[in-house]
Design a protein around this motif. Structure first.
Motif, PDB file in Angstrom:
ATOM      1  N   PRO A 135       5.087 -11.953  10.180  1.00  0.00           N
ATOM      2  CA  PRO A 135       3.918 -11.172   9.756  1.00  0.00           C
ATOM      3  C   PRO A 135       4.119  -9.707  10.086  1.00  0.00           C
ATOM      4  O   PRO A 135       4.951  -9.357  10.927  1.00  0.00           O
ATOM      5  CB  PRO A 135       2.778 -11.788  10.582  1.00  0.00           C
ATOM      6  N   PRO A 136       3.374  -8.816   9.425  1.00  0.00           N
ATOM      7  CA  PRO A 136       3.508  -7.384   9.725  1.00  0.00           C
ATOM      8  C   PRO A 136       3.239  -7.107  11.201  1.00  0.00           C
ATOM      9  O   PRO A 136       2.414  -7.766  11.831  1.00  0.00           O
ATOM     10  CB  PRO A 136       2.437  -6.738   8.827  1.00  0.00           C
ATOM     11  N   ASP A 137       3.949  -6.117  11.750  1.00  0.00           N
ATOM     12  CA  ASP A 137       3.780  -5.735  13.143  1.00  0.00           C
ATOM     13  C   ASP A 137       2.499  -4.927  13.288  1.00  0.00           C
ATOM     14  O   ASP A 137       2.387  -3.809  12.776  1.00  0.00           O
ATOM     15  CB  ASP A 137       4.989  -4.914  13.602  1.00  0.00           C
ATOM     16  N   ASP A 172       1.053 -11.512  17.764  1.00  0.00           N
ATOM     17  CA  ASP A 172       2.074 -10.640  17.200  1.00  0.00           C
ATOM     18  C   ASP A 172       3.446 -11.196  17.578  1.00  0.00           C
ATOM     19  O   ASP A 172       3.542 -12.244  18.225  1.00  0.00           O
ATOM     20  CB  ASP A 172       1.892  -9.210  17.698  1.00  0.00           C
TER      21      ASP A 172
END
Length: 544
Positions: free
Chosen positions: A194-196, A220
């Motif tokens: 997933p995007p940071d 995260d």
């Protein structure tokens, strides 16, 4: 800046790589023109082709196919780490493990084995078959560390990573001695992460929004190639701030940091064990930092807040002269709650004893690391404790009547603590050994017979002297075992300069030893305290 230290802590294993000292003249590559192939020296002026005239312009070379992969480098340099020679590439890895073998030696370059991935991949790299200690790194084509394994001795190494398409290297790094190694590589298709969410700087720190209960949670992913994930939390008054990091697949660490970069609290438990930090903080904005120690790992960060009272005024002085006096109760005890931190890093207390006593000081209830010392009235340390983390510290000393200082010092950020002091009257141990060469205790030596003496050193009795009388020569063996604190040992030949001819300096409570051939004669043996009081056992034997 402490914030820079935080970012640098992402790759703590750099200390291991730096200690190797592997970069050699052979492995250093000078800058070269772009048209010189890797591994070839640049042409000299005499070899360089002349610039063609306009009428003789050379035709432009045909462009390389877009799919062509850049040539393999002859070596790669890992930032803050070793230089690695590139050898024996892997084929694109798949579910079936591939293996490569090699040999590395301490003081020589590391060996990098390149491989290429064509999409997001779950990669497993292993290294075994070791006869001495070596480490395993996985780096990208620029040498940037993405994951590593630094088990000790001949233990196998293993790295698991989620990697995007590109070229990478599995690097065998020598640490201690020379060893063969066997590298294994296997892979399976993986999904893009997933995007940071979190930023890597204070300016880009991800803001956490507290819900109605004062809590926030975020998930995260981080690895050692990331500069650290930073989150920001803002509280409106004195707050009990609890931060927890869990859901780990590999080791990661946690810190709570002030706006100016000072660390208030941190947790660095090993492996996949959860990390926790609990602090009492005033209104303001705080940074929460997450750093990876090794391979890529997901994590869950949970923040819980609740309003709390402001800490009591600082009662303890910050210097020995301003030390807060502790009034002992009828049972010889006292207790006080206080705190130390970046703005108040040390507290001093004073205790008055009316007779010889056993004095015990203890600090507990810590939310960050703090250390404890007991000192005499002139500042000499009699005993100290630096247990680490939030483990309680405790010091016990036996001392005569007088005034003593107790010091509490912050080590890992702001923390509250409870100081408990207890005393009980005791009798000083009888001193049967002289404190000067002239009053040295006689110790006749009979070859083969061991002399054993139990004694004590402390305030008012910092040295014991023994006069060894050897009727014959032989090997003198002296063993000194301290019971509670560091003691040292000197063997002196009075007939010579009076300087020690042998010493024991083991440190701490380790056994000091002297083994020295001597001739018949008289010798002085001095046992002396480095600071704290301690009992000891002395064993002396003359071996023919």
């Amino acid at each position: 800046m402490a914030m820079e230290r935080f970012s640098a802590a992402v790759v703590r294993c750099a200390a291991v790589a730096l200690s190797l000292g592997l970069a050699t003249a052979e492995a250093q590559t000078p800058d070269r023109p772009a048209n010189v192939k890797a591994g070839q020296p640049p042409p000299t002026a005499a070899q360089a082709p002349a610039t063609p005239s306009p009428a003789q312009s050379a035709p432009a070379p045909a462009p390389a196919p877009a799919s062509a992969e850049p040539p393999l480098p002859a070596q790669i340099s890992i930032p803050d780490g070793p230089t690695a020679l590139v050898r024996d590439p892997f084929a694109p890895p798949g579910p079936e493990p591939q293996q490569r073998t090699g040999r590395v030696a301490e003081g020589s370059p590391a060996i990098a084995h390149p491989f290429t991935l064509d999409g997001w991949t779950e990669l497993t790299a292993t290294m075994d078959g070791l006869s001495s200690d070596a480490e395993l790194f996985v780096v990208d084509d620029t040498g940037r560390k993405l994951g590593f394994s630094t088990n000790g001795d001949t233990m196998s190494e293993r790295v698991e990573l989620l990697l995007d398409a590109g070229r990478y290297h599995a690097v065998a790094v020598p640490f201690d001695g020379t060893t063969n190694y066997r590298l294994g590589l296997s892979a399976r298709a993986g999904a893009a992460p997933p995007p940071d969410l979190a930023g890597d700087t204070p300016e880009t720190a991800y803001p956490l929004v507290l819900d109605d209960t004062g809590a926030a949670q975020v998930t995260d992913v981080i690895d050692s190639a990331d500069g650290g994930d930073l989150f920001r939390v803002t509280v409106e008054g004195w707050t009990s701030l609890d931060v927890r990091l869990d859901g780990l697949a590999s080791d990661a660490d946690l810190a709570v940091i002030e706006e100016d970069g000072d660390t208030l609290g941190e947790s660095a438990r090993g492996g996949t064990e959860a990390d926790d930090v609990t602090l009492r903080v005033p209104a303001g904005s705080y940074l929460i930092g997450v750093t990876a120690y090794g391979s890529r790992t997901p994590y869950t960060l949970t923040v819980t807040t609740r309003p709390t009272d402001a800490p009591p005024p600082d009662m303890a002085g910050n210097t020995p002269d301003a030390a807060h006096p502790l009034a002992l109760d009828a049972e010889g005890g006292a207790q006080i709650d206080e705190f130390v931190g970046t703005e108040d890093d040390v507290d001093f207390y004073r205790v008055e004893l009316e007779g010889f006593a056993s004095l015990t000081a203890r600090i507990d209830g810590l939310s960050a690391d703090a250390d404890l010392s007991v000192l005499d009235d002139v500042g000499t340390t009699l005993g100290d404790s630096a247990a680490g983390g939030t483990t309680p510290d405790e010091v016990t000393v036996s001392v005569p009547a007088g005034s003593y200082l107790i010091g509490v010092r912050a080590f890992g950020g702001r923390t509250s603590y409870t100081l408990t002091v207890s005393t009980r009257a005791s009798e000083p141990q009888a001193d049967e050994t002289g404190d000067t060469p002239d009053t040295a205790r006689a110790m006749p030596l009979v070859a083969g017979a061991t002399v054993i003496i139990d004694e004590w050193l402390g305030p008012g009795d910092s040295a014991d002297y023994f006069r060894l009388e050897a009727e014959v020569g032989g090997l003198l063996v002296v063993l000194l075992k301290p019971a509670a604190a560091d003691l040292d040992l000197d063997l002196i030949d009075p007939a010579a300069s009076g300087d020690p001819i042998a010493t024991g300096r083991a440190g701490g409570t380790e056994e000091d030893r002297v083994l020295l051939p001597i001739v018949a004669g008289s010798y002085l043996l001095k046992v002396y305290s480095v600071g704290a009081p301690s009992g000891y056992q002395l064993r002396v034997v003359l071996v023919r």
